[in-house]
Design a protein around this motif. Structure first.
Motif, PDB file in Angstrom:
ATOM      1  N   MET A 222     -17.107   3.513  -9.215  1.00  0.00           N
ATOM      2  CA  MET A 222     -16.521   3.935  -9.597  1.00  0.00           C
ATOM      3  C   MET A 222     -17.541   5.077  -9.569  1.00  0.00           C
ATOM      4  N   VAL A 223     -17.496   5.981  -8.737  1.00  0.00           N
ATOM      5  CA  VAL A 223     -17.480   7.768  -9.433  1.00  0.00           C
ATOM      6  C   VAL A 223     -17.363   8.807  -9.681  1.00  0.00           C
ATOM      7  N   PHE A 224     -17.669   9.399 -11.383  1.00  0.00           N
ATOM      8  CA  PHE A 224     -17.126  10.603 -11.751  1.00  0.00           C
ATOM      9  C   PHE A 224     -17.262  11.814 -11.317  1.00  0.00           C
ATOM     10  N   ILE A 225     -16.389  12.482 -10.898  1.00  0.00           N
ATOM     11  CA  ILE A 225     -16.040  13.560 -10.197  1.00  0.00           C
ATOM     12  C   ILE A 225     -15.427  14.622 -11.000  1.00  0.00           C
ATOM     13  N   PHE A 226     -15.324  15.684 -12.165  1.00  0.00           N
ATOM     14  CA  PHE A 226     -14.265  15.912 -12.314  1.00  0.00           C
ATOM     15  C   PHE A 226     -13.797  15.606 -13.697  1.00  0.00           C
ATOM     16  N   GLY A 227     -14.577  15.076 -14.162  1.00  0.00           N
ATOM     17  CA  GLY A 227     -13.733  13.878 -15.691  1.00  0.00           C
ATOM     18  C   GLY A 227     -12.621  13.364 -15.048  1.00  0.00           C
ATOM     19  N   PHE A 228     -12.296  12.909 -13.957  1.00  0.00           N
ATOM     20  CA  PHE A 228     -11.980  11.171 -13.373  1.00  0.00           C
ATOM     21  C   PHE A 228     -12.961  10.341 -12.719  1.00  0.00           C
TER      22      PHE A 228
ATOM     23  N   SER B 161     -13.913   2.946  -2.571  1.00  0.00           N
ATOM     24  CA  SER B 161     -13.002   2.884  -1.648  1.00  0.00           C
ATOM     25  C   SER B 161     -12.268   3.832  -0.993  1.00  0.00           C
ATOM     26  N   THR B 162     -12.009   5.274  -2.132  1.00  0.00           N
ATOM     27  CA  THR B 162     -11.047   6.329  -1.740  1.00  0.00           C
ATOM     28  C   THR B 162     -12.160   7.205  -1.222  1.00  0.00           C
TER      29      THR B 162
ATOM     30  N   LEU C   5     -21.107   8.634  -0.953  1.00  0.00           N
ATOM     31  CA  LEU C   5     -21.229  10.389  -1.344  1.00  0.00           C
ATOM     32  C   LEU C   5     -22.930   9.935  -2.014  1.00  0.00           C
ATOM     33  N   LYS C   6     -23.830  11.054  -1.681  1.00  0.00           N
ATOM     34  CA  LYS C   6     -25.169  10.618  -2.672  1.00  0.00           C
ATOM     35  C   LYS C   6     -24.593  11.123  -3.742  1.00  0.00           C
ATOM     36  N   ASN C   7     -25.729  11.089  -5.224  1.00  0.00           N
ATOM     37  CA  ASN C   7     -25.270  11.505  -6.085  1.00  0.00           C
ATOM     38  C   ASN C   7     -25.618  13.560  -6.259  1.00  0.00           C
ATOM     39  N   PRO C   8     -26.964  14.456  -5.409  1.00  0.00           N
ATOM     40  CA  PRO C   8     -26.910  15.394  -5.469  1.00  0.00           C
ATOM     41  C   PRO C   8     -25.631  16.372  -4.886  1.00  0.00           C
ATOM     42  N   THR C   9     -25.012  15.592  -4.004  1.00  0.00           N
ATOM     43  CA  THR C   9     -23.672  15.680  -3.103  1.00  0.00           C
ATOM     44  C   THR C   9     -22.310  16.027  -4.423  1.00  0.00           C
ATOM     45  N   VAL C  10     -22.141  14.713  -5.382  1.00  0.00           N
ATOM     46  CA  VAL C  10     -21.376  14.717  -6.111  1.00  0.00           C
ATOM     47  C   VAL C  10     -21.543  15.554  -7.379  1.00  0.00           C
ATOM     48  N   LEU C  11     -22.531  16.069  -7.335  1.00  0.00           N
ATOM     49  CA  LEU C  11     -22.673  17.113  -8.997  1.00  0.00           C
ATOM     50  C   LEU C  11     -22.422  18.299  -8.235  1.00  0.00           C
ATOM     51  N   ALA C  12     -22.619  18.238  -6.581  1.00  0.00           N
ATOM     52  CA  ALA C  12     -22.288  19.962  -6.117  1.00  0.00           C
ATOM     53  C   ALA C  12     -20.755  20.349  -6.413  1.00  0.00           C
ATOM     54  N   LEU C  13     -20.086  18.828  -5.671  1.00  0.00           N
ATOM     55  CA  LEU C  13     -19.131  18.992  -5.677  1.00  0.00           C
ATOM     56  C   LEU C  13     -18.614  19.120  -7.398  1.00  0.00           C
ATOM     57  N   THR C  14     -18.718  18.529  -8.108  1.00  0.00           N
ATOM     58  CA  THR C  14     -17.901  18.642  -9.481  1.00  0.00           C
ATOM     59  C   THR C  14     -18.628  19.919  -9.452  1.00  0.00           C
ATOM     60  N   ALA C  15     -20.058  20.986  -9.954  1.00  0.00           N
ATOM     61  CA  ALA C  15     -19.705  22.432  -9.692  1.00  0.00           C
ATOM     62  C   ALA C  15     -18.747  23.409  -9.428  1.00  0.00           C
ATOM     63  N   ASP C  16     -18.790  23.013  -8.307  1.00  0.00           N
ATOM     64  CA  ASP C  16     -17.881  24.022  -6.883  1.00  0.00           C
ATOM     65  C   ASP C  16     -16.180  23.378  -8.276  1.00  0.00           C
TER      66      ASP C  16
END
Length: 125
Positions: free
Chosen positions: A1-7, A12-13, A48-59
């Protein structure tokens, strides 16, 4: 499970589909976000790598999405109603606002317009 912007999203999504699940992000905006972060359109969230997920969340935090956008839309509708404009009155009555045909296809428009908008209520026929 990946956590993006609170979700949480399953691994596999598709990233594109997970971005489009947020209110206010459609296909073109998600495509632009993916291009900005150099993510392939068919990439899965789990890859996705962790820095990419953090960048997406910041965006996403810098964008007006979810509750902020819903609140803005509700405020715009309330402003139209308070001014007494034609569009505001159509919103208040639950009728089509953007010039759609009302002679034969009003039932569909009434079904679609049942979003809680507050204010004056519906006209009973």
């Amino acid at each position: 499970m990946v956590f993006i912007f609170g979700f949480n999203f399953p691994d596999s999504t598709l990233v594109k589909r997970s971005l489009e699940s947020f209110y206010g992000i459609g296909p073109s905006v998600s495509r632009a976000i993916l291009a900005r972060h150099h993510i392939h359109p068919w990439a899965k969230v789990g890859s996705l790598k962790n820095p990419t997920v953090l960048a997406l969340t910041a965006d996403l935090t810098s964008m007006k999405i979810e509750n902020d956008l819903r609140r803005e839309v509700q405020d715009n509708i309330r402003r139209l109603k308070d001014m007494g404009t034609y569009r505001g009155r159509r919103h208040a009555m639950g009728l089509p606002v953007r010039g759609q045909n009302t002679r034969t296809q009003i039932n569909t428009a009434r079904k679609l317009n049942r979003i809680e908008r507050g204010g004056m209520g519906r006209v009973q026929m």
